[in-house]
Design a protein around this motif. Structure first.
Motif, PDB file in Angstrom:
ATOM      1  N   PHE A  27       0.862  -1.185   0.000  1.00 11.39           N
ATOM      2  CA  PHE A  27       0.000   0.000   0.000  1.00 11.39           C
ATOM      3  C   PHE A  27       0.899   1.236   0.000  1.00 11.39           C
ATOM      4  O   PHE A  27       1.920   1.272   0.680  1.00 11.39           O
ATOM      5  CB  PHE A  27      -0.985  -0.002   1.180  1.00 11.39           C
ATOM      6  N   GLY A  28       0.493   2.241  -0.823  1.00 11.69           N
ATOM      7  CA  GLY A  28       1.307   3.454  -0.969  1.00 11.69           C
ATOM      8  C   GLY A  28       2.293   3.291  -2.100  1.00 11.69           C
ATOM      9  O   GLY A  28       3.510   3.284  -1.906  1.00 11.69           O
ATOM     10  N   ALA A  29       1.771   3.165  -3.318  1.00 16.61           N
ATOM     11  CA  ALA A  29       2.620   2.843  -4.470  1.00 16.61           C
ATOM     12  C   ALA A  29       3.486   4.007  -4.927  1.00 16.61           C
ATOM     13  O   ALA A  29       4.624   3.824  -5.335  1.00 16.61           O
ATOM     14  CB  ALA A  29       1.734   2.415  -5.636  1.00 16.61           C
ATOM     15  N   VAL A  67      -1.266  -0.905  -4.329  1.00 19.87           N
ATOM     16  CA  VAL A  67      -2.434  -0.029  -4.324  1.00 19.87           C
ATOM     17  C   VAL A  67      -2.059   1.371  -3.839  1.00 19.87           C
ATOM     18  O   VAL A  67      -1.073   1.554  -3.122  1.00 19.87           O
ATOM     19  CB  VAL A  67      -3.567  -0.596  -3.428  1.00 19.87           C
ATOM     20  N   ASP A  68      -2.865   2.342  -4.247  1.00 23.00           N
ATOM     21  CA  ASP A  68      -2.658   3.710  -3.762  1.00 23.00           C
ATOM     22  C   ASP A  68      -4.002   4.433  -3.681  1.00 23.00           C
ATOM     23  O   ASP A  68      -4.879   4.208  -4.524  1.00 23.00           O
ATOM     24  CB  ASP A  68      -1.713   4.496  -4.680  1.00 23.00           C
ATOM     25  N   LEU A  69      -4.113   5.294  -2.683  1.00 23.89           N
ATOM     26  CA  LEU A  69      -5.323   6.115  -2.512  1.00 23.89           C
ATOM     27  C   LEU A  69      -5.580   6.974  -3.739  1.00 23.89           C
ATOM     28  O   LEU A  69      -6.709   7.269  -4.082  1.00 23.89           O
ATOM     29  CB  LEU A  69      -5.101   7.084  -1.346  1.00 23.89           C
ATOM     30  N   PHE A  70      -4.482   7.406  -4.390  1.00 23.49           N
ATOM     31  CA  PHE A  70      -4.603   8.292  -5.548  1.00 23.49           C
ATOM     32  C   PHE A  70      -3.951   7.660  -6.770  1.00 23.49           C
ATOM     33  O   PHE A  70      -2.881   7.048  -6.652  1.00 23.49           O
ATOM     34  CB  PHE A  70      -3.939   9.650  -5.262  1.00 23.49           C
ATOM     35  N   LEU A  90      -7.455   3.322  -4.608  1.00 26.68           N
ATOM     36  CA  LEU A  90      -7.931   2.252  -3.730  1.00 26.68           C
ATOM     37  C   LEU A  90      -7.398   2.488  -2.324  1.00 26.68           C
ATOM     38  O   LEU A  90      -6.198   2.735  -2.153  1.00 26.68           O
ATOM     39  CB  LEU A  90      -7.459   0.894  -4.259  1.00 26.68           C
ATOM     40  N   ASP A  91      -8.310   2.432  -1.368  1.00 21.68           N
ATOM     41  CA  ASP A  91      -7.937   2.652   0.034  1.00 21.68           C
ATOM     42  C   ASP A  91      -7.727   1.294   0.691  1.00 21.68           C
ATOM     43  O   ASP A  91      -8.663   0.495   0.772  1.00 21.68           O
ATOM     44  CB  ASP A  91      -9.067   3.425   0.728  1.00 21.68           C
ATOM     45  N   VAL A  92      -6.518   1.044   1.161  1.00 22.62           N
ATOM     46  CA  VAL A  92      -6.210  -0.267   1.739  1.00 22.62           C
ATOM     47  C   VAL A  92      -6.987  -0.509   3.042  1.00 22.62           C
ATOM     48  O   VAL A  92      -7.088  -1.648   3.498  1.00 22.62           O
ATOM     49  CB  VAL A  92      -4.679  -0.432   1.931  1.00 22.62           C
ATOM     50  N   SER A 114       5.588  -2.085   2.857  1.00 27.07           N
ATOM     51  CA  SER A 114       5.219  -0.675   2.910  1.00 27.07           C
ATOM     52  C   SER A 114       6.510   0.126   3.044  1.00 27.07           C
ATOM     53  O   SER A 114       7.330  -0.156   3.917  1.00 27.07           O
ATOM     54  CB  SER A 114       4.307  -0.456   4.122  1.00 27.07           C
ATOM     55  N   THR A 115       6.701   1.087   2.147  1.00 28.07           N
ATOM     56  CA  THR A 115       7.955   1.855   2.133  1.00 28.07           C
ATOM     57  C   THR A 115       7.660   3.346   2.193  1.00 28.07           C
ATOM     58  O   THR A 115       7.014   3.890   1.280  1.00 28.07           O
ATOM     59  CB  THR A 115       8.736   1.549   0.826  1.00 28.07           C
ATOM     60  N   TYR A 116       8.153   3.975   3.240  1.00 32.87           N
ATOM     61  CA  TYR A 116       8.033   5.430   3.400  1.00 32.87           C
ATOM     62  C   TYR A 116       6.590   5.901   3.175  1.00 32.87           C
ATOM     63  O   TYR A 116       6.342   6.927   2.523  1.00 32.87           O
ATOM     64  CB  TYR A 116       9.010   6.157   2.463  1.00 32.87           C
TER      65      TYR A 116
HETATM   66  C1  LIG Z   1       5.295   8.774   0.082  1.00 37.76           C
HETATM   67  S1  LIG Z   1       4.226   7.870  -0.909  1.00 37.76           S
HETATM   68  C2  LIG Z   1       4.949   6.291  -1.072  1.00 37.76           C
HETATM   69  C3  LIG Z   1       6.091   6.216  -1.962  1.00 37.76           C
HETATM   70  C4  LIG Z   1       6.505   4.861  -2.455  1.00 37.76           C
HETATM   71  N1  LIG Z   1       6.176   3.768  -1.557  1.00 37.76           N
HETATM   72  C5  LIG Z   1       7.992   4.897  -2.700  1.00 37.76           C
HETATM   73  O1  LIG Z   1       8.757   4.313  -1.924  1.00 37.76           O
HETATM   74  O2  LIG Z   1       8.392   5.539  -3.681  1.00 37.76           O
HETATM   75  C6  LIG Z   1       2.890   7.462   0.152  1.00 37.76           C
HETATM   76  C7  LIG Z   1       1.701   6.966  -0.611  1.00 37.76           C
HETATM   77  O3  LIG Z   1       0.783   6.326   0.272  1.00 37.76           O
HETATM   78  C8  LIG Z   1      -0.503   6.517  -0.272  1.00 37.76           C
HETATM   79  N2  LIG Z   1      -1.508   6.181   0.779  1.00 37.76           N
HETATM   80  C9  LIG Z   1      -1.744   6.842   1.935  1.00 37.76           C
HETATM   81  N3  LIG Z   1      -2.772   6.267   2.601  1.00 37.76           N
HETATM   82  C10 LIG Z   1      -3.184   5.201   1.871  1.00 37.76           C
HETATM   83  C11 LIG Z   1      -4.233   4.238   2.014  1.00 37.76           C
HETATM   84  N4  LIG Z   1      -5.062   4.245   3.078  1.00 37.76           N
HETATM   85  N5  LIG Z   1      -4.397   3.305   1.033  1.00 37.76           N
HETATM   86  C12 LIG Z   1      -3.575   3.301  -0.050  1.00 37.76           C
HETATM   87  N6  LIG Z   1      -2.574   4.196  -0.240  1.00 37.76           N
HETATM   88  C13 LIG Z   1      -2.378   5.142   0.687  1.00 37.76           C
HETATM   89  C14 LIG Z   1      -0.476   7.960  -0.715  1.00 37.76           C
HETATM   90  O4  LIG Z   1      -1.467   8.244  -1.666  1.00 37.76           O
HETATM   91  C15 LIG Z   1       0.940   8.079  -1.301  1.00 37.76           C
HETATM   92  O5  LIG Z   1       0.982   7.862  -2.688  1.00 37.76           O
END
Ligand SMILES: C[S@@+](CC[C@H](N)C(=O)[O-])C[C@H]1O[C@@H](n2cnc3c(N)ncnc32)[C@H](O)[C@@H]1O
Length: 278
Positions: free
Chosen positions: A64-66, A86-89, A134-136, A151-153
């Motif tokens: 989650f958080g792509a 997956v990512d929220l946006f 998609l919201d995880v 999950s990374t950063y």
């Molecule tokens: C800093 S970015 C991650 C960067 C990526 N993992 C990398 O290492 O390059 C954090 C991401 O988490 C996503 N995110 C936050 N809450 C989330 C949720 N509930 N479900 C899915 N994605 C989520 C945000 O939209 C954002 O794109």
């Protein structure tokens, strides 16, 4: 480029007010170029996930958080089975995904560059299924669909109550004894672009004071390594690995809500490996 953090915070405020998220992506890609892909070596966090899952054979993985370029997932495709990311946006940038794959093909003999024309090609060529928005927290996955999750950063950008909901959901969708590998950046992200402030500058402010600098587009929860330990213990995950590292000096003034005496207070990076027990 050095950017005063208070000015940056003000810019984020107006980005939120007018929903200027596309403009921000454009500026990060074409002006500050902070979002561009430059892979000169294998990042420590990618190897961390690989090492954490070394005992699993081609695991089926959720992330989650792509983010924008899927560089991590293209690298990990050598070791993992299908990755569902997956990512929220829906902020994926196909040019950057291609750039990441191209740069890896020059760095790793196991990764061949195969140009991707659309999202389906990412799965076809590299076994990475991208799902957004998609919201995880309410993921449409069956129980026990995955062997593991990475999950990374990302966790540092999610409010604590949502982290709790996410990890409850992970317990459902990851199979018994499955693993979760998380890499977290505990530093004040404003310090990444402002050399005038320390890496833990934000710890001087109370929750109330920091609220005006904390925006939807750049949300930081300020949780410390020990806060995550408490969350994972309360949720009854088995903690196989908990490393806090890259320690720095705290700010001279520390808001009382932070545990000054806790040795993990000043870590700016953390790694967790959790096991799902059902
Ligand atoms: C800093 S970015 C991650 C960067 C990526 N993992 C990398 O290492 O390059 C954090 C991401 O988490 C996503 N995110 C936050 N809450 C989330 C949720 N509930 N479900 C899915 N994605 C989520 C945000 O939209 C954002 O794109």
């Amino acid at each position: 480029m050095n950017i005063n953090w208070r000015l940056k915070s003000m810019a984020f405020h107006w980005i939120d007010v007018f929903s200027l998220y596309r403009l921000l992506s454009f500026l990060q890609k074409h002006v500050t170029r902070r979002s561009n892909v430059h892979i000169s070596e294998i990042a420590g966090e990618w190897s961390t996930h690989q090492i954490n899952f070394a005992i699993l054979k081609k695991p089926i993985v959720l992330e989650f958080g792509a983010g924008r370029h899927l560089a991590q997932n293209i690298y990990l495709s050598q070791f993992f089975g299908l990755q569902t990311v997956v990512d929220l946006f829906a902020m994926l940038d196909l040019d950057q995904v291609n750039e990441a794959a191209l740069q890896f093909s020059q760095l790793c003999s196991n990764i061949e560059f195969k140009r991707m024309a659309d999202i389906a090609d990412i799965e076809r060529n590299y076994g990475v299924r991208y799902l957004a928005p998609l919201d995880v927290r309410s993921a449409p996955f069956q129980d026990n669909s995955f062997d593991a999750c990475i999950s990374t950063y990302t966790l540092e950008h999610i409010p604590e109550e949502d982290i709790i909901t996410i990890f409850k959901e992970l317990r459902r969708v990851i199979s018994p004894q499955g693993l979760i590998s998380a890499v977290i950046d505990y530093s004040d992200h404003y310090s990444h672009t402002d050399r005038e402030i320390g890496a833990l500058n934000y710890l001087q402010y109370s929750a109330e004071e920091f609220r005006r600098f904390n925006h939807k587009v750049h949300y930081q929860n300020r949780l410390r390594h020990y806060s995550y330990c408490n969350i994972f213990d309360a949720l009854k995950f088995k903690v196989l690995r908990s490393d806090a590292y890259d320690f720095v000096q705290p700010p001279a003034k520390l808001s009382p809500e932070f545990e000054r005496e806790n040795p993990a207070l000043c870590a700016t990076r953390g790694i967790f490996l959790l096991q799902v027990e059902k």
